[in-house]
Design a protein around this motif. Structure first.
Motif: not given
Length: 221
Positions: A6, A8-9, A4, A65-66, A69, A12
Motif C-alpha cells: 500500500s 498510503t500505509w 505491505g 498495516p495499521l 504505525l 504513513l
C-alpha cells in the motif's frame, strides 16, 4: 511498499518514524547531555531502532498495516541518538584543536552513507521483499557492536542538576532567541521537509516508471 503493498500505509509508516524522531530529539539530547554514561543511552537507542524495524517487517508480513504505525512511532524514538545527539558527543571524543576536522568527517560520512545505503537496501529486493529492512537491522547491529570502541567514557557532573524540562526549555529559548541558530534551524527544517518528500516520492516514481521498486535506490542515491 514491498511488504505491505500500500502506497498510503508506506508513507504513513515513514511519517510515524520521522515524527517520533522530531518530537523525541530535544528530550534525547538533554538526557544524553546529562547522563554520566552516554554510551549506554546511545546503545539503547540503536537497539530500540533496530528491534523496532525488525518487528515492523514482521508486522507488515503477518498483520494489517495499521499495526505498523505504533511500531514505527516507538522505533522513531531511537533515531535521534544516531544523528544529531551522536554528533553532539564529538567534543568528548576528540581534542578541541581537532574538533572542526571531526565535524567535517562526521558530516561527510553521513552523506556517504546516505548515498550508499539506499542503493544497498533496494538492491536487496532481489533477494526478498523483507531483505531491505533486514539490511538496515544488520547495519544497526554492526554499529551497536562497534560502539564500545568509541571512547565516550564516564563523565563527572558538578553541582546540582536542574529538572530535565528546564534544560529543554532553555535550549528552545536559545534556539528562538539567537539569530544565527534561529535561521539555520529554519533553513535545515525546510530542507529536511523536502528530503522527506523525496524519500516518500522516490519509490512511487520508480513504481510508476519501471513497474517495480528496484530503481528506488538509484533515484535516492
Amino acid at each position: 511498499m514491498a511488504l505491505g503493498g500500500s502506497l498510503t500505509w508506506a508513507a504513513l509508516v515513514v511519517a510515524c518514524l520521522t515524527a517520533a524522531a522530531a518530537i523525541a530529539g530535544p528530550v534525547v539530547g538533554t538526557v544524553l547531555d546529562r547522563t554520566s554514561r552516554p554510551g549506554r543511552g546511545i546503545a539503547a537507542s540503536v537497539a530500540l531502532l533496530g528491534t523496532s524495524l525488525a518487528l515492523l517487517a514482521l508486522v507488515l508480513l503477518e498483520l494489517p498495516p495499521l499495526w505498523a504505525l505504533p511500531v514505527a512511532l516507538v522505533g522513531g524514538l531511537g533515531q535521534p541518538a544516531t544523528t544529531g545527539a551522536w554528533t553532539a558527543q564529538l567534543p568528548w571524543v576528540v581534542p578541541s584543536d581537532r574538533l572542526g576536522h571531526a565535524y567535517a568527517v562526521d558530516a561527510g560520512t553521513y552523506n556517504l552513507a546516505a548515498l550508499i545505503g539506499p542503493a544497498i537496501a533496494t538492491g536487496a529486493l532481489v533477494i526478498a521483499p523483507v531483505a531491505p529492512v533486514l539490511v538496515a537491522v544488520v547495519l544497526l547491529g554492526v554499529g551497536l557492536l562497534t560502539l564500545p570502541a568509541v571512547p565516550l567514557g564516564t563523565r563527572e557532573r558538578s553541582g546540582p542538576l536542574r529538572p530535565r524540562w528546564a534544560d529543554v526549555v532553555e535550549g528552545m529559548r536559545a534556539l528562538v532567541g539567537t539569530t544565527g541558530l534561529r535561521w539555520s534551524t529554519t533553513v535545515t527544517t525546510v530542507g529536511f521537509a523536502g528530503q522527506a518528500a523525496v524519500i516518500v516520492a522516490a519509490p512511487l516514481v520508480a513504481q510508476r516508471l519501471t513497474g517495480g521498486l528496484g530503481f528506488t535506490g538509484v533515484l535516492l542515491a
